[in-house]
Design a protein around this motif. Structure first.
Motif, PDB file in Angstrom:
ATOM      1  N   THR A 160      48.550 -86.573   5.432  1.00 15.71           N
ATOM      2  CA  THR A 160      49.583 -85.995   4.447  1.00 15.71           C
ATOM      3  C   THR A 160      50.393 -87.159   3.611  1.00 15.71           C
ATOM      4  N   SER A 162      53.457 -88.926   2.192  1.00 11.32           N
ATOM      5  CA  SER A 162      54.912 -89.193   2.855  1.00 11.32           C
ATOM      6  C   SER A 162      55.815 -90.109   1.791  1.00 11.32           C
ATOM      7  N   GLU A 163      56.993 -89.807   1.791  1.00  8.26           N
ATOM      8  CA  GLU A 163      57.853 -90.426   1.032  1.00  8.26           C
ATOM      9  C   GLU A 163      58.436 -91.663   1.643  1.00  8.26           C
TER      10      GLU A 163
END
Length: 352
Positions: A160, A162-163
């Motif tokens: 995924t 991700s921040e």
């Protein structure tokens, strides 16, 4: 980075495009640049070129649209999938990962098996080669597995986006979705401000397996100069060997490479454009080769003045590459500033 630009970057990062299987990612890039380019075209292998018509010179702003990954090499009688590399996939981070096999009838989820620590002789732990790994798709036997996947299907990590803190982003395949994002965005920004030059943005294929797309594009286009936007190692994190340190930092701005393929007149032109636009840049030495599409462009035809513009990246060729979007924004602004004044910098020739 505004919402639309962030959305475009996320579209690129969440679309699988391993070398040789780039079509879906290329379509996303084409959809974006078609909004402002005068012409968009592709060749037989899927290299994508977006043109902003003008006069002389003709310059290319390029990134490569492919990513590293794996490919289905074999299916065992008991239903497990054997792998081979696509590009420089790192065996040390491959075990115990979720993956997706991109089959003809849709995506097949799987996991790269890793024997439990309880069952291993940890005193003799070795990192298995990719060819020794297996993917478990849950199949009961080989017939069931072969009904799901074919030999030659590409495989990517199921990772995924991700921040992290300070807006920094982590994902697989930053290398080099950030480069094609930068090339597309630079073209959009120069289209807004105007230029007398002809500017082409390019998303090449198969860079990770030998710079192949850039060789095709470099032969096909009549270019006066080419800038390849690609990731470069940020060596500001723990674990970077001191002898490999480059001084490149995440968030420090785009990186202008010097040496080897990097044409000295083009280097000076881009640095001058950075000064005029008040954009901070970092410098990097590449004494022998850049390892990017610039190495293919500069030996095409009779020699195309070329430059590698680096985008700082931590943990390259892992599922958790980390970039700072501010570096990308600055790189797009820099390339747009250079392209807007390209006619002033041309011709790009060494004075001997």
């Amino acid at each position: 980075m505004d919402e639309r630009r962030r959305e475009f970057l996320e579209e690129l990062l969440t679309t699988a495009s391993p070398s040789g299987f780039e079509a879906e990612g290329q379509r996303r890039w084409i959809d974006y640049v078609s909004e402002f380019a005068d012409e968009v075209r592709t060749d037989d292998y899927g290299n994508a070129v977006a043109v902003l018509e003008g006069g002389e010179p003709t310059i290319a702003l390029a990134g490569h649209g492919d990513e590293i990954g794996f490919i289905v090499r074999d299916v065992t009688d008991n239903g497990f999938v054997r792998l081979e590399r696509i590009g420089g996939s790192d065996r040390t981070v491959s075990r115990g990962q979720h993956v997706r096999i991109h089959a003809a009838d849709g995506t097949v989820p799987g996991v790269v098996g890793q024997t439990a620590i309880h069952l291993r002789d940890t005193a003799d732990d070795e990192v298995a080669d990719v060819t020794e790994l297996h993917v478990d798709v849950g199949a009961a036997d080989g017939d069931e597995a072969e009904a799901l996947v074919d030999r030659g299907d590409p495989v990517t990590f199921d990772q995924t986006l991700s921040e992290l803190e300070n807006g920094r982003l982590a994902a697989r395949g930053m290398d080099n979705r950030v480069g094609i994002w930068t090339a597309a965005e630079a073209l959009r920004r120069v289209a807004e401000r105007g230029t007398d030059a002809t500017v082409v943005a390019v998303s090449t294929v198969q860079e990770e397996v030998g710079l192949q797309g850039a060789r095709m594009v470099g032969f096909d286009l009549e270019l006066d100069a080419a800038v390849a936007a690609d990731v470069t190692h940020a060596t500001d994190q723990p674990g970077s060997p001191g002898k490999r340190s480059t001084g490149v930092e995440l968030g420090g701005g785009p990186v202008v490479s010097r040496g080897s393929a990097n044409h000295p007149v083009l280097v000076d032109a881009v640095r001058d454009a950075a000064d005029g636009a008040e954009i901070d840049v970092q410098l990097q030495a590449t004494g022998s080769r850049t390892g990017t599409d610039a190495d293919a462009f500069y030996t095409s035809r009779g020699g195309i003045p070329s430059l590698n513009l680096g985008l700082p990246n931590r943990y390259m060729h892992t599922p958790v590459e980390v970039i700072d979007p501010e570096d990308l924004d600055a790189a797009a602004d820099l390339l747009a500033a250079f392209a807007a004044g390209a006619d002033e910098y041309a011709p790009f020739a060494v004075d001997v």
